[in-house]
Design a protein around this motif. Sequence first.
Motif, mmCIF file in Angstrom:
data_model
loop_
_atom_site.group_PDB
_atom_site.id
_atom_site.type_symbol
_atom_site.label_atom_id
_atom_site.label_comp_id
_atom_site.label_asym_id
_atom_site.label_seq_id
_atom_site.Cartn_x
_atom_site.Cartn_y
_atom_site.Cartn_z
ATOM 1 N N PRO A 1 -112.883 0.719 -12.647
ATOM 2 C CA PRO A 1 -112.564 -0.749 -12.128
ATOM 3 C C PRO A 1 -113.575 -1.702 -12.339
ATOM 4 C CG PRO A 1 -112.503 0.542 -10.165
ATOM 5 C CD PRO A 1 -112.868 1.478 -11.317
ATOM 6 N N LEU A 2 -114.940 -0.997 -12.449
ATOM 7 C CA LEU A 2 -116.188 -1.780 -12.183
ATOM 8 C C LEU A 2 -117.214 -1.481 -13.294
ATOM 9 C CD1 LEU A 2 -118.251 -4.074 -10.917
ATOM 10 C CD2 LEU A 2 -118.495 -2.128 -9.255
ATOM 11 N N LEU A 3 -117.548 -2.240 -14.170
ATOM 12 C CA LEU A 3 -118.420 -1.815 -15.240
ATOM 13 C C LEU A 3 -119.749 -2.728 -14.934
ATOM 14 C CD1 LEU A 3 -116.277 -1.280 -18.274
ATOM 15 C CD2 LEU A 3 -117.420 0.423 -17.297
ATOM 16 N N LEU A 4 -120.977 -2.027 -15.017
ATOM 17 C CA LEU A 4 -122.235 -2.848 -14.730
ATOM 18 C C LEU A 4 -122.962 -2.598 -16.204
ATOM 19 C CD1 LEU A 4 -124.230 -3.945 -13.073
ATOM 20 C CD2 LEU A 4 -124.964 -2.091 -12.491
ATOM 21 N N VAL A 5 -123.460 -4.076 -16.566
ATOM 22 C CA VAL A 5 -124.702 -3.995 -17.483
ATOM 23 C C VAL A 5 -125.833 -3.834 -16.763
ATOM 24 C CG1 VAL A 5 -125.527 -4.935 -19.552
ATOM 25 C CG2 VAL A 5 -123.165 -5.165 -19.277
ATOM 26 N N GLY A 6 -126.508 -2.689 -16.599
ATOM 27 C CA GLY A 6 -127.430 -2.539 -15.512
ATOM 28 C C GLY A 6 -128.695 -2.590 -16.454
ATOM 29 N N ASP A 7 -129.624 -2.983 -15.515
ATOM 30 C CA ASP A 7 -130.924 -3.128 -16.172
ATOM 31 C C ASP A 7 -131.838 -1.816 -16.406
ATOM 32 O OD1 ASP A 7 -131.694 -2.673 -13.674
ATOM 33 O OD2 ASP A 7 -133.014 -4.439 -13.373
ATOM 34 N N SER A 8 -130.877 -0.581 -16.145
ATOM 35 C CA SER A 8 -131.067 0.545 -16.624
ATOM 36 C C SER A 8 -131.233 0.687 -17.994
ATOM 37 C CB SER A 8 -130.320 1.653 -16.072
ATOM 38 O OG SER A 8 -128.824 1.353 -16.321
ATOM 39 N N ALA B 1 -119.662 -6.693 -14.579
ATOM 40 C CA ALA B 1 -120.864 -7.125 -13.687
ATOM 41 C C ALA B 1 -122.448 -6.800 -14.411
ATOM 42 C CB ALA B 1 -121.106 -6.463 -12.529
ATOM 43 N N ALA B 2 -123.198 -7.714 -14.301
ATOM 44 C CA ALA B 2 -124.374 -7.589 -15.124
ATOM 45 C C ALA B 2 -125.644 -7.668 -13.948
ATOM 46 C CB ALA B 2 -124.773 -8.549 -16.062
ATOM 47 N N ASP B 3 -126.630 -6.805 -14.416
ATOM 48 C CA ASP B 3 -127.907 -7.034 -13.415
ATOM 49 C C ASP B 3 -128.682 -8.302 -13.763
ATOM 50 O OD1 ASP B 3 -128.504 -5.061 -11.583
ATOM 51 O OD2 ASP B 3 -128.755 -3.642 -12.931
ATOM 52 N N LEU B 4 -129.203 -9.053 -12.627
ATOM 53 C CA LEU B 4 -130.224 -10.134 -12.691
ATOM 54 C C LEU B 4 -131.403 -9.150 -12.832
ATOM 55 C CD1 LEU B 4 -128.779 -12.289 -10.112
ATOM 56 C CD2 LEU B 4 -129.358 -13.063 -12.486
#
Length: 256
Positions: free
Chosen positions: A39-46, A82-85
């Motif tokens: 349900p939640l995907l993150l474009v992480g700064d990883s 979601a995406a990381d700042l």
Amino acid sequence: MTTSEKVRQIRASKGHERIAALTVYDFAMAKMLEGSGIPLLLVGDSLGMVVLGYPDTTRVTMADMEHHLRAVARAQPGALLAADLPFGSCATAASAVENARRLVAAGAEAVKIEGGRAVLPQIQAILSEGIPLLGHLGMLPQNALVEGGYHVKGKNEAERQDLRADARALCDAGAFGIVLELVTGAVARELTAAVAIPTIGIGSGAGCDGQILVTTDLLGTSPNFIPRHVKKNWHFAEQMRAAVVEWRESVVHPES
Ligand code: KIV
């Protein structure tokens, strides 16, 4: 589903359904994750470490984030995106809002920011723009250089109290969830009980409301190392290499 409905669903899952969240970095990966029920995907700064070849996340720029986010958003993955700042993007409330808006323009439905009370004005400013916000407490990868590595948090009373106050501040400000990274299992359980929003753990034991993983760690394709908290059940990098070697052999020695 609209963004608000997705955010509401994630918030409402607390105490009912555990959340399994993953990172995503490009169009192909977003397509691969389609239909997986995440349900939640993150474009992480990883992204910096597992895709761009940097030693840590501090060199990831807003332009890097926007480029990868656009590719992911093109796949219309369906999950809340979601995406990381990234590092340095939230020095002031004004720059936090400007950069959060840039991420939204590139396709993010929510943003994630590292830190609690230390960045509360930035958090409040982003939320007052109506941009859904995911918190991130515990070991903050953007601090890895100043802290000299990745250290478990919550091991002493001062850290425990700080984490509790930060978690409360994020919840009171209106964050829809909190990532808890490398927090002791006992403190992760305590924070989970103390806030009304879901906690999503990574390397923080099983006591959170959900878990998030770096997808390439899960699949065994992260290039340098895979953290201890990941069960190393899948080794796709080895299988991909074997496929390449088999194909190369078929080209170089077609008769054998
Ligand atoms: O950048 C990232 O991938 C993250 C997750 C590890 C939560 O922040």
